[in-house]
Design a protein around this motif. Sequence first.
Motif, PDB file in Angstrom:
ATOM      1  N   ALA A  22      51.165  38.827  37.326  1.00 22.02           N
ATOM      2  CA  ALA A  22      50.243  39.119  38.432  1.00 22.02           C
ATOM      3  C   ALA A  22      49.373  37.909  38.731  1.00 22.02           C
ATOM      4  O   ALA A  22      49.158  37.045  37.874  1.00 22.02           O
ATOM      5  N   GLY A  23      48.894  37.840  39.957  1.00 26.03           N
ATOM      6  CA  GLY A  23      47.861  36.860  40.311  1.00 26.03           C
ATOM      7  C   GLY A  23      48.386  35.500  40.706  1.00 26.03           C
ATOM      8  O   GLY A  23      47.595  34.579  40.902  1.00 26.03           O
ATOM      9  N   ALA A  25      50.937  35.120  43.238  1.00 24.93           N
ATOM     10  CA  ALA A  25      51.705  35.215  44.486  1.00 24.93           C
ATOM     11  C   ALA A  25      51.341  34.078  45.434  1.00 24.93           C
ATOM     12  O   ALA A  25      52.204  33.565  46.153  1.00 24.93           O
ATOM     13  N   HIS A  26      50.061  33.652  45.427  1.00 22.74           N
ATOM     14  CA  HIS A  26      49.641  32.595  46.354  1.00 22.74           C
ATOM     15  C   HIS A  26      50.255  31.247  45.994  1.00 22.74           C
ATOM     16  O   HIS A  26      50.185  30.315  46.785  1.00 22.74           O
ATOM     17  N   VAL A 229      54.523  42.802  50.160  1.00 23.92           N
ATOM     18  CA  VAL A 229      54.224  43.662  49.010  1.00 23.92           C
ATOM     19  C   VAL A 229      55.505  44.335  48.520  1.00 23.92           C
ATOM     20  O   VAL A 229      56.495  44.441  49.256  1.00 23.92           O
TER      21      VAL A 229
ATOM     22  N   GLU B  39      44.272  42.105  43.237  1.00 27.83           N
ATOM     23  CA  GLU B  39      45.047  41.367  42.239  1.00 27.83           C
ATOM     24  C   GLU B  39      45.613  40.086  42.820  1.00 27.83           C
ATOM     25  O   GLU B  39      45.796  39.103  42.102  1.00 27.83           O
ATOM     26  N   GLU B  40      45.957  40.129  44.096  1.00 23.30           N
ATOM     27  CA  GLU B  40      46.558  38.967  44.737  1.00 23.30           C
ATOM     28  C   GLU B  40      45.822  38.686  46.039  1.00 23.30           C
ATOM     29  O   GLU B  40      45.528  39.615  46.800  1.00 23.30           O
ATOM     30  N   VAL B  41      45.517  37.415  46.282  1.00 25.08           N
ATOM     31  CA  VAL B  41      44.966  36.960  47.563  1.00 25.08           C
ATOM     32  C   VAL B  41      45.943  35.904  48.071  1.00 25.08           C
ATOM     33  O   VAL B  41      46.028  34.817  47.506  1.00 25.08           O
ATOM     34  N   ASP B  51      46.488  42.232  47.902  1.00 21.05           N
ATOM     35  CA  ASP B  51      47.364  43.235  47.288  1.00 21.05           C
ATOM     36  C   ASP B  51      46.753  43.667  45.960  1.00 21.05           C
ATOM     37  O   ASP B  51      46.048  42.897  45.314  1.00 21.05           O
TER      38      ASP B  51
END
Lengths: 285, 200
Positions: A22-23, A25-26, A229, B39-41, B51
């Motif tokens: 997680a965390g 994605a960017h 998503v 959790e996600e930016v 998200d």
Amino acid sequence: MSGLLAVESAGALTTVQDRGRAGLAHLGVPRAGPLDRPAATLANRLVGNDPAAALLEVTWGGLALTSDTGVWIAVTGAPTPVEVAGAGRGSGRAEWLPAGGRLRLGTPVTGVRSYVAVAGGIDVEPVLGSRSTDTLAWVGPPRVQDGALLPVGAPHAPPAPLDTPRPPRPGALRVVPGPRADWFADGALDRLCAASYVVGEESNRVGLRLDGDPPERVRAEELPSEGMVLGAVQVPPGGQPVVLLADHPPTGGYPVLAVVHQDDLWQCAQLRPGDPVGFARLRGA
Amino acid sequence: MDVLDLRAFGPAAVLAEVADSAAARSLAAYARAARVDAEEVVPGARTVLFDGVRDVDGLARRLADWTPDGGPERGPLVEVPVVYDGADLHDVAARWGTDVDGVVARHGEIEFVSAFCGFAPGFAYLAGLPEEHAVPRLDTPRGRVPAGSVGLAGSWCGVYPTASPGGWRLLGRTELTLWDPARYDPALLAPGTRVRFVPV
């Protein structure tokens, strides 16, 4: 560490999965994690593991491995013939795999993906905070190969052989409207829900690819890349919808008509190419 | 359009649409600094995805305080040494109406900024190329583009972090490691990073 699993045969595709990465994605890193989460959670619970412990996701069966010390194991997910030290065993319960004994998975009777949890978890080195293998960019531990030796962690709780697994109730994938529903013709979501689709051959951990009626678009231009998503129903220019699964790219350039409810995503792990798929509007959506 | 157009993206995610890529970077930086509950930016070309949001209404209230930051980019600056010997250098020169030296000079003058990552881990879409220098992708992508290749597609510039198929027009290559999962910051060009290309 409390022993090693020696993989004799990894089958078509076996990967290590925990809850995912997680965390990130960017930075373009897919989250990964088991495709059938309830099955993975159950397997861990049966052997006394924390739900975050790493286990094996086995695609189309065919896994064979031995343990050097003896270990509690549990197999869940796609119903699959399970052989432990030469004897046929059930899935969905904890079994003792004795030292030197072989665990062997046959070909699933239905479904696609089975989960093998061992007490203590698969203790491979984490990459960026997770032991999950992402099959899009191959971030994470390498995919499990024939001959691999997998370290097992120390068990910290006894197995829990009695459990009430979720009743498998496949059905239409429940959806809510996606953020780009307005890129499609009026009523496109209702028509998606009324139509019947067929699972395409190219389906994998990245996405469930569907063949069937293309949803009608009213905006033809390219969508500037935007975040995606889990469960997003993307519609590429060809019109064949794709349900994004655990290894989906974090950004995408196709409009999202709908989003599948996370409680129904496990089905996407177990649908086979050629299986029919339907959608239904989530009540109240 | 309002400064911020929020769209639900399933029950636990919100897609914020803004005017452009600079606004998306500004909003993403604001949200990270404010430690919003997500959790996600994930910035995109003109959106930011949030998200893993537990309280969608609460997030909307936090984001309402954001105003687009028109000021200079404030991210760290990374200099990327480039050997300009890419397969499409002459093609790009012709499209820009200059020669190879002209491409090297113009490319080196621009301060790019990493707008978002996608396509592959650590692959940054670098904004800053003037629209008149935009070039189309290759009609047929190459089967393999080596790691470190510097290319253009549309008005984006990018550096391939790992070898992969690719359709960007290649200007050159760098020896820098763009993506290293063992590093504390695995992506060299995380969103917001300013980038200058230096010929070697």
